[in-house]
Scaffold this active site. Structure first.
Site, PDB file in Angstrom:
ATOM      1  N   GLY A  79      -4.620  -1.968   9.183  1.00 54.94           N
ATOM      2  CA  GLY A  79      -4.070  -3.311   9.338  1.00 54.94           C
ATOM      3  C   GLY A  79      -2.764  -3.428   8.579  1.00 54.94           C
TER       4      GLY A  79
ATOM      5  N   GLN B  24       4.319  -7.390   4.643  1.00 56.08           N
ATOM      6  CA  GLN B  24       4.224  -6.095   3.964  1.00 56.08           C
ATOM      7  C   GLN B  24       5.409  -5.190   4.287  1.00 56.08           C
ATOM      8  OE1 GLN B  24      -0.126  -5.555   5.183  1.00 56.08           O
ATOM      9  NE2 GLN B  24       0.008  -4.389   3.286  1.00 56.08           N
TER      10      GLN B  24
ATOM     11  N   CYS C 135      -5.525  -1.410   0.458  1.00 56.64           N
ATOM     12  CA  CYS C 135      -4.347  -2.084   1.003  1.00 56.64           C
ATOM     13  C   CYS C 135      -3.154  -1.155   0.890  1.00 56.64           C
ATOM     14  CB  CYS C 135      -4.100  -3.371   0.212  1.00 56.64           C
ATOM     15  SG  CYS C 135      -2.699  -4.322   0.802  1.00 56.64           S
ATOM     16  N   LEU C 136      -2.346  -1.113   1.947  1.00 52.19           N
ATOM     17  CA  LEU C 136      -1.158  -0.267   1.923  1.00 52.19           C
ATOM     18  C   LEU C 136      -0.158  -0.732   0.864  1.00 52.19           C
ATOM     19  CD1 LEU C 136      -0.663   0.226   5.773  1.00 52.19           C
ATOM     20  CD2 LEU C 136      -1.698   1.813   4.122  1.00 52.19           C
TER      21      LEU C 136
ATOM     22  N   HIS D 183      -8.546 -10.134   5.533  1.00 56.93           N
ATOM     23  CA  HIS D 183      -7.709  -9.444   4.546  1.00 56.93           C
ATOM     24  C   HIS D 183      -6.230  -9.585   4.924  1.00 56.93           C
ATOM     25  CE1 HIS D 183      -6.601  -5.822   1.982  1.00 56.93           C
ATOM     26  NE2 HIS D 183      -5.578  -5.887   2.820  1.00 56.93           N
ATOM     27  N   GLU D 184      -5.918  -9.305   6.193  1.00 60.50           N
ATOM     28  CA  GLU D 184      -4.521  -9.385   6.636  1.00 60.50           C
ATOM     29  C   GLU D 184      -4.014 -10.819   6.618  1.00 60.50           C
ATOM     30  OE1 GLU D 184      -2.753  -6.776   6.700  1.00 60.50           O
ATOM     31  OE2 GLU D 184      -4.438  -5.387   6.644  1.00 60.50           O
TER      32      GLU D 184
ATOM     33  N   HIS E 127      -2.568 -12.003   3.396  1.00 63.96           N
ATOM     34  CA  HIS E 127      -1.156 -11.644   3.173  1.00 63.96           C
ATOM     35  C   HIS E 127      -0.222 -12.766   3.630  1.00 63.96           C
ATOM     36  CE1 HIS E 127      -1.362  -7.538   1.724  1.00 63.96           C
ATOM     37  NE2 HIS E 127      -2.215  -7.214   2.685  1.00 63.96           N
TER      38      HIS E 127
END
Length: 185
Positions: free
Chosen positions: A46, A51, A109-110, A151-152, A155
């Site tokens: 994701g 991000q 998470c990235l 989660h996304e 952001h």
């Protein structure tokens, strides 16, 4: 298509609240294609537009579930570890009707590379979103897709998964991240 740089903590842009998408054009389609390429390259499941430094309410998700092959006599073949891509785009997503039942997943998470922690979220949600052409959808979700979408979506509000942790656990994750960066340098 291009691989975009992914912002990492403590970049202050990750705390930005993203703006709704109002124009559905070729520029949007290019950004989404770049986001998918960036996510697959990372690799991740994701990615939110913020991000990659774009404060718009856009998410891409692909759980990339492995495909099970049915072989006669237990044969092994080279494509046993095949993954089927199922790219999903969520523009201006909203959560409706989150369940009271909760699930705990070990999230990563990235933007917080190589770090994982258990996060508790509603097990089932109903989501509403638009696609690249502005068409609206609504769907009930559970499991990993529901968790990943929540989660996304965090952001989009400037929230990272580590913000759901106790102060002590968050500090531990950030210390591990600093150590990981030092070792990688």
């Amino acid at each position: 298509m291009a691989i975009l740089p992914i912002l990492e903590v403590p970049d202050p842009r990750l705390k930005t609240v993203s703006e709704p998408v109002t124009v559905f054009d070729d520029e949007l389609k290019t950004l989404i294609a770049d986001m998918f390429e960036t996510m697959y390259d990372a690799p991740g499941i994701g990615l939110a537009a913020i991000q990659v430094g774009v404060p718009k309410r856009i998410l891409v998700i692909d759980l990339q579930e492995p495909v099970e092959h049915d072989h006669e006599h237990g044969e092994h073949c080279d494509h046993d570890h095949e993954v089927v891509r199922d790219p999903k785009v969520f523009i201006n997503p909203e959560i409706l009707d989150p369940s009271n039942d909760l699930n705990v997943y070990s999230e990563g998470c990235l933007s917080v590379p190589e770090q994982y922690a258990d996060v508790e979220r509603p097990a089932t949600i109903t989501a509403r979103w638009q696609d690249v052409d502005g068409k609206q959808y609504e769907e009930k979700m559970d499991g990993l897709l529901a968790t990943c979408l929540q989660h996304e979506m965090d952001h989009l509000e400037g929230i990272l998964f580590i913000d759901h942790l106790s102060r002590l656990k968050r500090q531990m994750v950030l210390k591990k991240l600093a150590k990981h960066r030092k070792e990688a340098a």
